[in-house]
Design a protein around this motif. Sequence first.
Motif, PDB file in Angstrom:
ATOM      1  N   ALA A 107       0.833  -1.209   0.000  1.00 35.65           N
ATOM      2  CA  ALA A 107       0.000   0.000   0.000  1.00 35.65           C
ATOM      3  C   ALA A 107       0.864   1.254   0.000  1.00 35.65           C
ATOM      4  O   ALA A 107       0.570   2.223  -0.725  1.00 35.65           O
ATOM      5  CB  ALA A 107      -0.934  -0.010   1.208  1.00 35.65           C
ATOM      6  N   GLY A 108       1.930   1.255   0.781  1.00 38.75           N
ATOM      7  CA  GLY A 108       2.820   2.410   0.825  1.00 38.75           C
ATOM      8  C   GLY A 108       3.502   2.668  -0.510  1.00 38.75           C
ATOM      9  O   GLY A 108       3.557   3.807  -0.989  1.00 38.75           O
ATOM     10  N   ILE A 109       3.997   1.608  -1.111  1.00 38.98           N
ATOM     11  CA  ILE A 109       4.662   1.747  -2.413  1.00 38.98           C
ATOM     12  C   ILE A 109       3.667   2.198  -3.475  1.00 38.98           C
ATOM     13  O   ILE A 109       3.960   3.088  -4.277  1.00 38.98           O
ATOM     14  CB  ILE A 109       5.348   0.417  -2.815  1.00 38.98           C
ATOM     15  CG1 ILE A 109       6.505   0.112  -1.859  1.00 38.98           C
ATOM     16  CG2 ILE A 109       5.837   0.471  -4.257  1.00 38.98           C
ATOM     17  CD1 ILE A 109       7.015  -1.316  -1.930  1.00 38.98           C
ATOM     18  N   ALA A 110       2.473   1.597  -3.463  1.00 38.05           N
ATOM     19  CA  ALA A 110       1.460   1.947  -4.465  1.00 38.05           C
ATOM     20  C   ALA A 110       1.031   3.399  -4.325  1.00 38.05           C
ATOM     21  O   ALA A 110       0.869   4.103  -5.343  1.00 38.05           O
ATOM     22  CB  ALA A 110       0.252   1.018  -4.341  1.00 38.05           C
ATOM     23  N   CYS A 121      12.239   2.388  -1.780  1.00 35.78           N
ATOM     24  CA  CYS A 121      11.299   1.797  -0.817  1.00 35.78           C
ATOM     25  C   CYS A 121      11.880   1.716   0.585  1.00 35.78           C
ATOM     26  O   CYS A 121      11.140   1.689   1.558  1.00 35.78           O
ATOM     27  CB  CYS A 121      10.821   0.432  -1.293  1.00 35.78           C
ATOM     28  SG  CYS A 121      12.027  -0.898  -1.126  1.00 35.78           S
ATOM     29  N   GLY A 122      13.189   1.645   0.720  1.00 37.71           N
ATOM     30  CA  GLY A 122      13.798   1.534   2.034  1.00 37.71           C
ATOM     31  C   GLY A 122      13.662   0.152   2.635  1.00 37.71           C
ATOM     32  O   GLY A 122      13.905  -0.042   3.822  1.00 37.71           O
ATOM     33  N   PRO A 138       6.817  -1.335  -9.736  1.00 41.23           N
ATOM     34  CA  PRO A 138       6.154  -2.592 -10.112  1.00 41.23           C
ATOM     35  C   PRO A 138       6.876  -3.831  -9.567  1.00 41.23           C
ATOM     36  O   PRO A 138       6.226  -4.756  -9.071  1.00 41.23           O
ATOM     37  CB  PRO A 138       6.163  -2.583 -11.645  1.00 41.23           C
ATOM     38  CG  PRO A 138       6.303  -1.143 -12.012  1.00 41.23           C
ATOM     39  CD  PRO A 138       7.124  -0.525 -10.921  1.00 41.23           C
ATOM     40  N   GLU A 139       8.198  -3.832  -9.645  1.00 40.90           N
ATOM     41  CA  GLU A 139       8.964  -4.969  -9.145  1.00 40.90           C
ATOM     42  C   GLU A 139       8.824  -5.108  -7.631  1.00 40.90           C
ATOM     43  O   GLU A 139       8.699  -6.217  -7.106  1.00 40.90           O
ATOM     44  CB  GLU A 139      10.450  -4.839  -9.508  1.00 40.90           C
ATOM     45  CG  GLU A 139      10.723  -4.902 -10.985  1.00 40.90           C
ATOM     46  CD  GLU A 139      10.765  -3.516 -11.647  1.00 40.90           C
ATOM     47  OE1 GLU A 139      10.257  -2.527 -11.047  1.00 40.90           O
ATOM     48  OE2 GLU A 139      11.291  -3.421 -12.745  1.00 40.90           O
ATOM     49  N   GLU A 140       8.848  -3.967  -6.929  1.00 37.90           N
ATOM     50  CA  GLU A 140       8.729  -4.002  -5.474  1.00 37.90           C
ATOM     51  C   GLU A 140       7.351  -4.506  -5.054  1.00 37.90           C
ATOM     52  O   GLU A 140       7.228  -5.301  -4.112  1.00 37.90           O
ATOM     53  CB  GLU A 140       9.002  -2.611  -4.895  1.00 37.90           C
ATOM     54  CG  GLU A 140      10.456  -2.195  -5.065  1.00 37.90           C
ATOM     55  CD  GLU A 140      10.690  -0.706  -4.859  1.00 37.90           C
ATOM     56  OE1 GLU A 140       9.716   0.064  -4.744  1.00 37.90           O
ATOM     57  OE2 GLU A 140      11.868  -0.310  -4.811  1.00 37.90           O
ATOM     58  N   ILE A 141       6.318  -4.068  -5.748  1.00 35.42           N
ATOM     59  CA  ILE A 141       4.958  -4.527  -5.433  1.00 35.42           C
ATOM     60  C   ILE A 141       4.826  -6.017  -5.727  1.00 35.42           C
ATOM     61  O   ILE A 141       4.251  -6.772  -4.929  1.00 35.42           O
ATOM     62  CB  ILE A 141       3.915  -3.688  -6.204  1.00 35.42           C
ATOM     63  CG1 ILE A 141       3.872  -2.271  -5.623  1.00 35.42           C
ATOM     64  CG2 ILE A 141       2.542  -4.351  -6.164  1.00 35.42           C
ATOM     65  CD1 ILE A 141       3.047  -1.281  -6.423  1.00 35.42           C
ATOM     66  N   ALA A 142       5.369  -6.470  -6.850  1.00 35.14           N
ATOM     67  CA  ALA A 142       5.307  -7.899  -7.191  1.00 35.14           C
ATOM     68  C   ALA A 142       6.060  -8.733  -6.157  1.00 35.14           C
ATOM     69  O   ALA A 142       5.569  -9.775  -5.706  1.00 35.14           O
ATOM     70  CB  ALA A 142       5.871  -8.135  -8.590  1.00 35.14           C
TER      71      ALA A 142
END
Length: 171
Positions: A107-110, A121-122, A138-142
């Motif tokens: 949620a934070g990344i999005a 992202c940290g 996108p990669e971080e969310i995936a």
Amino acid sequence: MSVTVDEVDAEAAVPWYRRGRTLDVVGLLARLLLGVVLVWAGAAKVGHPLTSQRAVQAYQIFPFELAGWIGLALPFLEIVVGVLLLLGLFTRPAAVVGALLMLAFIAGIAQAWARGLSIDCGCFGGGGEIAPSATRYPEEIARDTGFALAGGWLAWRPRSLASLDRILFGH
């Protein structure tokens, strides 16, 4: 105690993904995956409290002071939950917390992506503003979705191989 032909045939008729031993191995892999990632992420941040604070503050979700406190507490929470998962101790509660952490990270990344923020992202140390071309939302969310699914699996079926839950509590 002997095994009858009917019992062998009955076990063979069960699909591989429903056999208890296979599911226990899936649980072990999910525990190790989520546990290692949480310990790694927490360990990368625990020795750098100011950087961890700035990483949470960069998301601009919480009031500045509250974000700082979250940044200080988060590495310790990640390490504790990760160690519990690696040990297979209190697996279901640890998995729920781990999955909720991953959902919060998603949620934070999005929201950062949707708001046009250019931040690291940290997740494994670092954090803060970066060049827009360097974002990897996108990669971080995936990635975090996969970890959340591992936590979800363990919340649904916490039983796994090589767990202290099994030794101490019989499950």
